[in-house]
Design an enzyme around this catalytic site. Sequence first.
Site, PDB file in Angstrom:
ATOM      1  N   GLY A  30       0.839  -1.162  -0.186  1.00  0.00           N
ATOM      2  CA  GLY A  30       0.006   0.074  -0.114  1.00  0.00           C
ATOM      3  C   GLY A  30       0.908   1.099  -0.118  1.00  0.00           C
ATOM      4  O   GLY A  30       0.339   2.296   0.190  1.00  0.00           O
ATOM      5  N   ARG A  33       0.244   5.441  -1.855  1.00  0.00           N
ATOM      6  CA  ARG A  33      -0.613   6.575  -1.459  1.00  0.00           C
ATOM      7  C   ARG A  33      -0.957   6.689   0.292  1.00  0.00           C
ATOM      8  O   ARG A  33      -0.852   5.539   0.848  1.00  0.00           O
ATOM      9  CB  ARG A  33      -2.083   6.437  -2.059  1.00  0.00           C
ATOM     10  CG  ARG A  33      -2.877   4.970  -1.793  1.00  0.00           C
ATOM     11  CD  ARG A  33      -3.997   5.280  -2.361  1.00  0.00           C
ATOM     12  NE  ARG A  33      -5.081   5.682  -1.885  1.00  0.00           N
ATOM     13  CZ  ARG A  33      -6.546   5.803  -2.355  1.00  0.00           C
ATOM     14  NH1 ARG A  33      -6.729   5.524  -3.163  1.00  0.00           N
ATOM     15  NH2 ARG A  33      -7.257   6.635  -1.535  1.00  0.00           N
ATOM     16  N   SER A 152      -5.144  -0.431  13.524  1.00  0.00           N
ATOM     17  CA  SER A 152      -6.285   0.622  13.785  1.00  0.00           C
ATOM     18  C   SER A 152      -6.978   0.478  15.217  1.00  0.00           C
ATOM     19  O   SER A 152      -7.060  -0.514  15.655  1.00  0.00           O
ATOM     20  CB  SER A 152      -7.448   0.584  12.765  1.00  0.00           C
ATOM     21  OG  SER A 152      -8.348   1.370  12.886  1.00  0.00           O
ATOM     22  N   TYR A 165     -14.231  -4.001   8.947  1.00  0.00           N
ATOM     23  CA  TYR A 165     -12.506  -3.399   8.891  1.00  0.00           C
ATOM     24  C   TYR A 165     -12.141  -3.479  10.264  1.00  0.00           C
ATOM     25  O   TYR A 165     -11.061  -4.073  10.568  1.00  0.00           O
ATOM     26  CB  TYR A 165     -12.881  -1.769   8.667  1.00  0.00           C
ATOM     27  CG  TYR A 165     -11.404  -0.971   8.745  1.00  0.00           C
ATOM     28  CD1 TYR A 165     -10.534  -1.157   7.631  1.00  0.00           C
ATOM     29  CD2 TYR A 165     -11.272  -0.377   9.748  1.00  0.00           C
ATOM     30  CE1 TYR A 165      -9.487  -0.198   7.812  1.00  0.00           C
ATOM     31  CE2 TYR A 165     -10.107   0.365  10.091  1.00  0.00           C
ATOM     32  CZ  TYR A 165      -9.288   0.236   8.937  1.00  0.00           C
ATOM     33  OH  TYR A 165      -8.048   1.080   9.110  1.00  0.00           O
ATOM     34  N   ALA A 166     -13.090  -3.027  11.392  1.00  0.00           N
ATOM     35  CA  ALA A 166     -12.726  -3.250  12.808  1.00  0.00           C
ATOM     36  C   ALA A 166     -12.089  -4.727  12.993  1.00  0.00           C
ATOM     37  O   ALA A 166     -11.163  -4.859  13.773  1.00  0.00           O
ATOM     38  CB  ALA A 166     -13.852  -2.698  13.796  1.00  0.00           C
TER      39      ALA A 166
END
Length: 265
Positions: A30, A33, A152, A165-166
């Site tokens: 990744g 960006r 995260s 996502y979590a």
Amino acid sequence: MSSSDNGGRDTAPEVVPYGEFDGKRVLVTGGSRGIGAAISQYLRARGARVATVARSRPTQNPSLPDLITGDLTQPAEAERVSHAVLDRLGGIDIVVHSAGAATLSDGGVLSMGEHDWEVALETNLMAAVRVDRALIPAMKSQGSGAVVHISSIQRRFALGASVPYATSKAALTAYSKALALEVAPYGVRVNSIAPGIVETEMSQDFANSLDDGKAELMGLFGGVPLGDVAKTAEVAELVGFLVSDRCPSVIGAEYAIDGGTMRSV
């Protein structure tokens, strides 16, 4: 709030090249960006040779050096890309997993379909597992290496709009800890970083999809005590510390960079 009021945080610190990572061979997933691009720039400016992986060549930076295109959510592609990295760099010393993806829904957890879960788990967890499985044996053989997984704070602060996502980030953190304990005896250090809201294209997309501005996005997390979100350069600085020779005993740790968002001990 002006830059003078917040210590100049509105302007990313200038990257000053020096040779801390001279000769180091690095992969940043990744890395074309957002946070990944900042990490790549930081390490490259300090002497490392940095390969990045992206699904396609970015239009904004088509001449990105040592870019390898491939889809890490596909097992065969992940293996091909990993071998290409070793061939291109002649080995590997540092791996930073920054690739991430999330699909969003205003309908809550039960509205999430198979595709939402597959995107999150394949991109945020399994891509890292596959690349680590392919590259860490080379680190073990040479008796040194460093890996950082970008997790995260949502792993402990799940929002209804992005539960897949979590969940995937919680799994990534658990995996990172287990991996760290397994490979530490071979001289390979594994750690993770848990950003809060960072000014990236991904967070901007998140805010726009919920028809919120940055202030309201921070409000979804109960506010950010610092009063502003983190910059990508801050995450890059922390990665630089964790993969350097300055912290040989930091293994299996997780560092939050969230402006004080997480209140729990």
